[in-house]
Design a protein around this motif. Structure first.
Motif, mmCIF file in Angstrom:
data_model
loop_
_atom_site.group_PDB
_atom_site.id
_atom_site.type_symbol
_atom_site.label_atom_id
_atom_site.label_comp_id
_atom_site.label_asym_id
_atom_site.label_seq_id
_atom_site.Cartn_x
_atom_site.Cartn_y
_atom_site.Cartn_z
ATOM 1 N N PHE A 1 0.848 -1.188 0.000
ATOM 2 C CA PHE A 1 0.000 0.000 0.000
ATOM 3 C C PHE A 1 0.882 1.236 0.000
ATOM 4 C CE2 PHE A 1 -2.459 3.178 2.636
ATOM 5 C CZ PHE A 1 -3.358 3.511 1.637
ATOM 6 N N PHE A 2 0.613 2.149 -0.949
ATOM 7 C CA PHE A 2 1.285 3.438 -1.009
ATOM 8 C C PHE A 2 0.333 4.483 -0.433
ATOM 9 C CE2 PHE A 2 2.847 0.818 -4.484
ATOM 10 C CZ PHE A 2 4.221 0.901 -4.311
ATOM 11 N N ALA A 3 0.759 5.141 0.636
ATOM 12 C CA ALA A 3 -0.122 6.037 1.380
ATOM 13 C C ALA A 3 0.133 7.486 0.995
ATOM 14 C CB ALA A 3 0.106 5.858 2.878
ATOM 15 N N ALA A 4 -0.941 8.240 0.773
ATOM 16 C CA ALA A 4 -0.844 9.639 0.347
ATOM 17 C C ALA A 4 -1.302 10.569 1.463
ATOM 18 C CB ALA A 4 -1.701 9.866 -0.895
ATOM 19 N N PHE A 5 -0.560 11.669 1.646
ATOM 20 C CA PHE A 5 -0.912 12.682 2.638
ATOM 21 C C PHE A 5 -1.771 13.794 2.054
ATOM 22 C CE2 PHE A 5 3.118 10.971 4.239
ATOM 23 C CZ PHE A 5 2.805 10.724 5.574
ATOM 24 N N THR A 6 -1.687 14.002 0.737
ATOM 25 C CA THR A 6 -2.356 15.148 0.113
ATOM 26 C C THR A 6 -3.080 14.725 -1.159
ATOM 27 O OG1 THR A 6 -0.458 15.724 -1.290
ATOM 28 C CG2 THR A 6 -0.500 16.662 0.936
ATOM 29 N N ASP A 7 -4.007 15.561 -1.580
ATOM 30 C CA ASP A 7 -4.702 15.302 -2.843
ATOM 31 C C ASP A 7 -3.733 15.352 -4.020
ATOM 32 O OD1 ASP A 7 -7.108 15.022 -1.519
ATOM 33 O OD2 ASP A 7 -7.698 17.118 -1.800
ATOM 34 N N LYS A 8 -2.707 16.194 -3.919
ATOM 35 C CA LYS A 8 -1.695 16.257 -4.979
ATOM 36 C C LYS A 8 -1.000 14.905 -5.128
ATOM 37 C CE LYS A 8 2.633 18.632 -6.213
ATOM 38 N NZ LYS A 8 3.615 17.568 -5.906
ATOM 39 N N GLN A 9 -0.646 14.284 -4.015
ATOM 40 C CA GLN A 9 -0.012 12.967 -4.084
ATOM 41 C C GLN A 9 -0.958 11.918 -4.661
ATOM 42 O OE1 GLN A 9 1.377 12.308 -0.066
ATOM 43 N NE2 GLN A 9 3.255 13.478 -0.378
ATOM 44 N N ILE A 10 -2.241 12.046 -4.366
ATOM 45 C CA ILE A 10 -3.238 11.129 -4.954
ATOM 46 C C ILE A 10 -3.254 11.272 -6.482
ATOM 47 C CG2 ILE A 10 -5.713 10.718 -5.227
ATOM 48 C CD1 ILE A 10 -4.772 9.453 -2.756
ATOM 49 N N ARG A 11 -3.259 12.511 -6.961
ATOM 50 C CA ARG A 11 -3.282 12.733 -8.407
ATOM 51 C C ARG A 11 -2.013 12.167 -9.056
ATOM 52 N NH1 ARG A 11 -5.312 17.715 -6.568
ATOM 53 N NH2 ARG A 11 -3.288 18.741 -6.879
ATOM 54 N N GLU A 12 -0.874 12.356 -8.399
ATOM 55 C CA GLU A 12 0.380 11.837 -8.938
ATOM 56 C C GLU A 12 0.372 10.306 -8.971
ATOM 57 O OE1 GLU A 12 3.310 15.512 -7.515
ATOM 58 O OE2 GLU A 12 3.093 13.718 -6.264
ATOM 59 N N MET A 13 -0.150 9.692 -7.909
ATOM 60 C CA MET A 13 -0.255 8.228 -7.882
ATOM 61 C C MET A 13 -1.143 7.713 -9.006
ATOM 62 S SD MET A 13 -0.699 7.035 -3.935
ATOM 63 C CE MET A 13 0.575 7.342 -2.707
ATOM 64 N N ASP A 14 -2.259 8.386 -9.225
ATOM 65 C CA ASP A 14 -3.181 7.919 -10.257
ATOM 66 C C ASP A 14 -2.544 8.030 -11.638
ATOM 67 O OD1 ASP A 14 -5.659 6.787 -10.924
ATOM 68 O OD2 ASP A 14 -6.445 8.734 -11.533
ATOM 69 N N ALA A 15 -1.758 9.084 -11.849
ATOM 70 C CA ALA A 15 -1.058 9.222 -13.128
ATOM 71 C C ALA A 15 -0.036 8.100 -13.303
ATOM 72 C CB ALA A 15 -0.373 10.583 -13.199
ATOM 73 N N VAL A 16 0.657 7.768 -12.217
ATOM 74 C CA VAL A 16 1.607 6.650 -12.271
ATOM 75 C C VAL A 16 0.877 5.345 -12.572
ATOM 76 C CG1 VAL A 16 3.156 5.237 -10.859
ATOM 77 C CG2 VAL A 16 3.349 7.728 -10.803
ATOM 78 N N ARG A 17 -0.275 5.144 -11.927
ATOM 79 C CA ARG A 17 -1.061 3.928 -12.160
ATOM 80 C C ARG A 17 -1.439 3.793 -13.632
ATOM 81 N NH1 ARG A 17 -6.109 2.958 -13.199
ATOM 82 N NH2 ARG A 17 -6.659 5.154 -12.870
ATOM 83 N N VAL A 18 -1.926 4.885 -14.215
ATOM 84 C CA VAL A 18 -2.339 4.850 -15.624
ATOM 85 C C VAL A 18 -1.149 4.498 -16.514
ATOM 86 C CG1 VAL A 18 -3.157 6.274 -17.543
ATOM 87 C CG2 VAL A 18 -4.275 6.422 -15.300
ATOM 88 N N ASN A 19 -0.001 5.101 -16.218
ATOM 89 C CA ASN A 19 1.176 4.826 -17.031
ATOM 90 C C ASN A 19 1.656 3.385 -16.852
ATOM 91 O OD1 ASN A 19 3.119 5.698 -18.923
ATOM 92 N ND2 ASN A 19 4.623 5.997 -17.296
ATOM 93 N N TRP A 20 1.619 2.895 -15.622
ATOM 94 C CA TRP A 20 2.022 1.505 -15.382
ATOM 95 C C TRP A 20 1.118 0.537 -16.141
ATOM 96 C CZ3 TRP A 20 6.294 -0.563 -13.797
ATOM 97 C CH2 TRP A 20 7.129 0.110 -12.905
ATOM 98 N N GLU A 21 -0.163 0.817 -16.150
ATOM 99 C CA GLU A 21 -1.089 -0.078 -16.850
ATOM 100 C C GLU A 21 -0.782 -0.141 -18.340
ATOM 101 O OE1 GLU A 21 -5.020 1.168 -15.782
ATOM 102 O OE2 GLU A 21 -5.002 0.029 -13.904
ATOM 103 N N ARG A 22 -0.278 0.953 -18.916
ATOM 104 C CA ARG A 22 0.152 0.936 -20.317
ATOM 105 C C ARG A 22 1.279 -0.068 -20.540
ATOM 106 N NH1 ARG A 22 2.729 5.836 -21.395
ATOM 107 N NH2 ARG A 22 3.100 4.947 -23.459
ATOM 108 N N HIS A 23 2.027 -0.340 -19.480
ATOM 109 C CA HIS A 23 3.159 -1.258 -19.581
ATOM 110 C C HIS A 23 2.827 -2.637 -19.009
ATOM 111 C CE1 HIS A 23 6.124 1.762 -20.924
ATOM 112 N NE2 HIS A 23 5.395 2.605 -20.210
ATOM 113 N N GLY A 24 1.546 -2.917 -18.795
ATOM 114 C CA GLY A 24 1.132 -4.264 -18.432
ATOM 115 C C GLY A 24 0.990 -4.556 -16.961
ATOM 116 N N HIS A 25 1.102 -3.539 -16.106
ATOM 117 C CA HIS A 25 0.962 -3.766 -14.667
ATOM 118 C C HIS A 25 -0.503 -3.554 -14.290
ATOM 119 C CE1 HIS A 25 1.398 -4.022 -10.497
ATOM 120 N NE2 HIS A 25 2.398 -3.191 -10.272
ATOM 121 N N SER A 26 -1.199 -4.663 -14.062
ATOM 122 C CA SER A 26 -2.644 -4.587 -13.798
ATOM 123 C C SER A 26 -2.992 -4.764 -12.326
ATOM 124 C CB SER A 26 -3.369 -5.661 -14.619
ATOM 125 O OG SER A 26 -2.878 -6.959 -14.278
ATOM 126 N N GLY A 27 -1.990 -4.771 -11.458
ATOM 127 C CA GLY A 27 -2.258 -5.036 -10.045
ATOM 128 C C GLY A 27 -2.497 -3.811 -9.198
#
Length: 431
Positions: free
Chosen positions: A131-157
């Protein structure tokens, strides 16, 4: 502190205390020959040695202290997929083709760990989920962008977690949300590397402890020297990372040792530890200088954080980490700390591992920059592939240019501290 038996040659950590294998290997005496001589018995070196031994190579590993003495036996024990820089950053810096190649490899380190644990029946308390824990909404947005990019590379977890759902993973009021990685997890890292080392030995490899390398004679038939012996080999793999010292300055000028501090509480009541981390996922937060923590198999909370550029440790390890633990879990006020230790990892200027060769027979890999548990397993395997003549993946990594730290040894620490202060200030201000 509790009374406990020692584990000679290791620091006084919970990992050394709970190690499955305590027997000491002999130091190298005299001259021996091998197909491959590996310098360093941490994750990178042992991963490479196991890859080679599985393919029939005669392997010798030289370790200055004990197997897993450095970061491999002291870290937070978290299986974190990917690298210390996200794939979008890698694409901007090195090109989309490199990001695609590294993306294809990004889950392999965790896969290697799980496959070896199963194949060699390694008892290292493997648990799935991070679990990656976020303190701010900015960190949440950054995590979601990372998630989207990871999924482009086959990481579906990966899956985003709302504020209301945080309590399924960690009972703390500090976080506004986060992201889970179902392909992450945690292990007892010292028992993992000890189990892998035993597998190397069962396949005919030889490991010598207390055998610090004093010199390497390169060439078509390289020779590796210790105080009391020599290894003549066809290939040499340099895997010392933050503990390499000044053996090969052309490598060490491009990395800096950085310390991180860890502590382990006394065993907690099972209902208490389960209430703190209900899913038994490991946790790391999203700050630049981050905290990381998890449950252990004997119901302790293992909590790490802090940073010491240049490898310097604070005088009071517990005094550095405990306040952060209590910010996260104020319900642990009054709980005893049984162990506190530190260890160095190798940081590169780019925060990308540095892999390459100094000659056709001398290869190296170092600088996993804080995400080494999985990356070392991947890169160790790739070193083994390179020895076998499979250069494709090695060439991708060796093409990623590394740089010396600005200011050399004199000024690299203050300049890096200044940069870390700036990013830490951004974390505190939420910008």
């Amino acid at each position: 502190m509790m009374q406990r038996p020692g584990n000679p040659g290791h620091i006084d950590s919970w990992y050394a205390f709970s190690a499955n294998d305590r027997h000491e290997r002999p130091a190298l005496q005299g001259e021996i020959e091998a197909d491959v001589c590996v310098i360093g018995a941490g994750f990178t070196g042992i991963s490479a040695a196991l890859q080679l031994a599985e393919n029939g190579y005669k392997v010798v590993v030289l370790e200055a202290a004990r197997i897993g003495f450095g970061a491999s036996g002291r870290n937070g024990g978290q299986i974190v997929n990917g690298y210390s820089r996200d794939l979008e950053t890698i694409a901007r810096r090195y090109g989309e083709d490199k990001a695609v190649s590294l993306g294809k490899m990004s889950l392999e380190g965790g896969e290697i760990i799980r496959e070896r644990v199963a194949r060699y029946d390694i008892r290292c308390d493997l648990v799935d989920g991070g679990f990656f824990a976020a303190f701010t909404d900015k960190q949440i947005r950054e995590m979601d962008a990372v998630r989207v990019n990871w999924e482009r590379h086959g990481h579906s977890g990966l899956e985003m977690v709302s504020r209301a759902e945080v309590g399924h993973y960690v009972q703390s009021g500090r976080y506004v949300g986060g992201m889970i990685d179902r392909l992450g997890g945690h292990i007892h890292p010292l028992n993992l590397v000890l189990g892998e080392a035993k597998a190397v030995e069962r396949l005919g490899g030889r490991i010598f402890e207390k055998s610090r390398v004093t010199g390497v004679e390169p060439g078509a038939a390289p020779v590796v020297r210790t105080a009391q012996g020599r290894v003549k080999a066809r290939f040499v793999l340099v895997c010392g990372n933050a503990y390499l010292g000044d053996l090969l300055p052309e490598i060490t000028e491009k990395m800096m040792p950085v310390s991180s501090q860890v502590m382990a509480t006394e065993p907690l009541d099972q209902s208490l530890i389960e209430s703190l981390l209900p899913a038994n996922y490991c946790v790391e937060d999203a700050n630049y200088v981050l905290d990381y923590y998890r449950r252990t198999a004997d119901n302790r909370l293992l909590y790490g954080g802090g940073i010491g550029y240049g490898g310097q440790d604070p005088a009071d390890l517990t005094g550095v980490i405990r306040p952060n633990m209590l910010k996260t879990f104020p319900q642990l006020r009054g709980v005893k700390i049984d162990f506190a230790w530190s260890g160095n990892f190798a940081l590169t200027l780019t925060r990308i591992p540095h892999m390459g060769k100094l000659s056709d027979t001398l290869f190296f890999s170092h600088g996993d920059s804080g995400h080494g548990v999985t990356t070392t397993h991947l890169l160790g395997k790739i070193l083994g592939e390179a020895v076998s003549g499979q250069m494709g993946r090695f060439d991708v990594w060796s093409s990623l240019k590394a740089y010396p730290f600005p200011g050399g040894k004199t000024f690299r620490v203050p300049l890096t501290v200044l940069g870390a202060w700036w990013y830490g200030l951004r974390d505190r201000l939420g910008v």
